[in-house]
Design an enzyme around this catalytic site. Sequence first.
Site, PDB file in Angstrom:
ATOM      1  CB  SER A  32      -0.985  -0.008   0.958  1.00 44.14           C
ATOM      2  OG  SER A  32      -1.535   1.220   1.327  1.00 44.14           O
ATOM      3  CD  GLU A  34      -2.449   5.388   4.208  1.00 41.62           C
ATOM      4  OE1 GLU A  34      -2.016   5.617   5.206  1.00 41.62           O
ATOM      5  OE2 GLU A  34      -2.792   5.959   3.604  1.00 41.62           O
ATOM      6  CE1 TYR A  56      -4.786  -1.519   5.273  1.00 40.11           C
ATOM      7  CE2 TYR A  56      -3.563   0.292   4.538  1.00 40.11           C
ATOM      8  CZ  TYR A  56      -4.268  -0.776   4.300  1.00 40.11           C
ATOM      9  OH  TYR A  56      -4.473  -1.318   2.752  1.00 40.11           O
TER      10      TYR A  56
END
Length: 242
Positions: A32, A34, A56
């Site tokens: 991701s 992120e 996450y």
Amino acid sequence: MLRVLEAIRVCSGISASRTPGGGQIRFYQASSSEMFGKVRESPQTERTPFHPRSPYGVAKTYGHFLTQNYRESYGMYAVSGILFNHESPRRGAEFVSRKVSLGVARIKLGHERQLRLGTLWARRDWGFAGDYVRAMHQMLTADEPDDYVVGTGLTHTVEDLVDLAFGVAGLDWRDHVVCDAAFVRPAEVDHLCADPSKAAERLGWEPKVGFDELISMMVEADLELLSTPGSHEDDSFGPEAW
């Protein structure tokens, strides 16, 4: 993640002294954007250092490095797609893109009057999930396993998304959107922008659906969904005209 990779290794009969043969299992790791978090450079490439700003993002970074480790240690066909924000009418209602499209539909249909959001200035690289699934398939069918950044290379603020979404319904977002501190992340990720040049050069991949088309698609799908008798906003698997 570790158990899945170990199961593949054991079932394939791979060890430190035995490399995989032909027809081995191919593994895709959903990494991701992120993971980049507090970015050190922009746009972000496969070589950009990670600095995740959420549990996450930290968990995704673990999975990413673990996938690299098994590929390098055992020669397994394991790839990681570092996907930036990928959206569609099937997106969960907890994500800001779908929260906005559902909010617009509710307001347009008279179900609600306000939409409460957090930070409006954060910038993201939003693309269509269908394009990104195509990139995943291309990664898994390539001759050699590798890691790829997948995104559009273009960014928009949350405010841009909101303005476009309300405009699709003929509304002015300033009449309906309320900024609520309860929705502000404790450690915000300010600016994520992909450099998908490696995927373009090695896989021949490029996005086909632009930002305006994507947001219009989502708003129109939610207007249709909430206008259908007996439908519920959690049902994101309605008519698939898109």
